[in-house]
Design an enzyme around this catalytic site. Structure first.
Site, mmCIF file in Angstrom:
data_model
loop_
_atom_site.group_PDB
_atom_site.id
_atom_site.type_symbol
_atom_site.label_atom_id
_atom_site.label_comp_id
_atom_site.label_asym_id
_atom_site.label_seq_id
_atom_site.Cartn_x
_atom_site.Cartn_y
_atom_site.Cartn_z
ATOM 1 N N GLY A 64 -7.406 8.755 7.477
ATOM 2 C CA GLY A 64 -7.580 9.065 8.891
ATOM 3 C C GLY A 64 -8.982 9.557 9.199
ATOM 4 N N VAL A 67 -8.922 0.241 4.282
ATOM 5 C CA VAL A 67 -9.295 0.588 5.659
ATOM 6 C C VAL A 67 -8.093 0.367 6.569
ATOM 7 C CG1 VAL A 67 -10.875 0.123 7.569
ATOM 8 C CG2 VAL A 67 -11.648 -0.229 5.207
ATOM 9 N N ASP A 100 0.850 -1.196 0.000
ATOM 10 C CA ASP A 100 0.000 0.000 0.000
ATOM 11 C C ASP A 100 0.890 1.251 0.000
ATOM 12 O OD1 ASP A 100 -2.392 1.457 0.444
ATOM 13 O OD2 ASP A 100 -2.045 1.449 2.611
HETATM 14 O O1 G3H Z 1 -4.030 3.183 2.160
HETATM 15 C C1 G3H Z 1 -4.658 3.021 3.220
HETATM 16 C C2 G3H Z 1 -5.987 3.556 3.394
HETATM 17 O O2 G3H Z 1 -6.289 4.483 2.441
HETATM 18 C C3 G3H Z 1 -6.458 3.737 4.784
HETATM 19 O O3 G3H Z 1 -7.197 4.892 5.054
HETATM 20 O O4 G3H Z 1 -6.736 5.028 7.487
HETATM 21 O O5 G3H Z 1 -8.534 6.371 6.465
HETATM 22 O O6 G3H Z 1 -8.781 3.921 6.673
HETATM 23 P P1 G3H Z 1 -7.838 5.055 6.497
HETATM 24 ZN ZN ZN Z 2 -4.365 5.084 1.220
#
Ligand code: G3H
Ligand code: ZN
Length: 286
Positions: A183, A233, A81
């Protein structure tokens, strides 16, 4: 089984659902995600950011996921990611990841195209899927409480740039910025569905929605109806893990045995994963 997700994205696009991409940084979280996906018969994406990959070790994460995927009936993807460099991608691919996100969104458009093209050639040669990013997704995967985050217009995905980017890079899936942020902040995000529609008219590719924590359910469902096939997420899982363990320490303040207090964190993660998989509509799609 551990798989390349390209076919899963096509199936999700046809079926009108999305696959959850859940971040992990330790074996308790990884197991909680995979066990819940198995129970719900859902395909699932386990992902690590560069920081999570470094902290846990790419080879160790890959070995864990391969072991858990062996003999499992659901398709499991191991995804890098927000990889920021070719080197990070190479580390993930060599460890056995089946999918990578190359995030060149801090670079100029042309630099992003060049980096993404190089990654796509290398990754496809190794039968690994590639996610590109156009526009920039702001914020950090944490709970920012009273803070408000204003998204600068220049960070939103331009439909024309997205079209040019996909033609030039031939990525398998595209991460877009349509009001989603990383976030949880004081205000709920408001997704720009008009922009998503305009992007969709020009780009015939599956899309991923980052910043899946804290987006109101109705907006997530609408985004999936409009072509999102992967929802990332992280923050909600991080918060659940911490709160689960803190609650356990409230009940048993003197506990020192990790295998006795860590399950409370994993159970809290498991509950969030279940809510998300149900929301994304991927139950029984494995
Ligand atoms: O790449 C990871 C996600 O986009 C996580 O986003 O922390 O808002 O769930 P989040
Ligand atoms: Zn992300």
């Amino acid at each position: 089984m551990l798989v390349n997700p390209v076919k899963l994205f096509k199936k999700a696009q046809k079926g009108g659902y999305a696959i959850g991409a859940f971040n992990t940084s330790n074996v308790e979280i990884t197991k909680a995600i995979i066990e819940k996906a198995e129970e719900l018969k859902s395909p699932v994406i386990i992902e690590t950011s560069e920081g999570e990959m470094e902290s846990a070790g790419a080879n160790i994460v890959a070995a864990e996921v391969k072991e858990l995927a062996r003999g499992s009936k659901i398709p499991i993807v191991l995804h890098l990611d927000h990889g920021k460099s070719f080197e990070a991608v190479r580390e993930a691919v060599r460890a056995g990841y089946t999918s990578v996100h190359i995030d060149g969104s801090d670079l100029t458009f042309n630099e992003n195209v060049e980096l993404t093209k190089a990654v796509r050639e290398y990754a496809h040669y190794n039968d690994v899927a590639v996610e590109g990013e156009i526009g920039h997704i702001s914020g950090k995967s944490a709970h920012h409480k009273d803070e408000r985050l204003v998204i600068e217009k220049k960070n939103l995905t331009s439909p024309k740039k997205a079209e040019e980017f996909v033609v030039k890079t031939k990525v398998d899936i595209l991460a877009i910025s349509i009001g989603n942020i990383h976030g949880i902040y004081a205000e709920d995000p408001k997704l720009d569905f008009k922009r998503l529609l305009e992007i969709r008219e020009l780009v015939r590719k599956p899309f991923s929605l980052h910043g899946g924590s804290g987006i109101p359910k109705n907006q997530v469902m609408r985004a999936i109806e409009m072509g999102i096939v992967k929802v990332n997420v992280n923050t909600e899982l991080r918060m659940a893990f911490k709160e689960g363990i803190m609650h356990e320490f409230d009940l048993h303040p003197d506990e020192v045995v990790p295998y006795k207090y860590l399950p409370a964190g994993a159970e809290a993660v498991s509950r969030v994963v279940e809510q998300k998989i149900r929301l994304f509509g991927s139950v029984d799609k494995a």
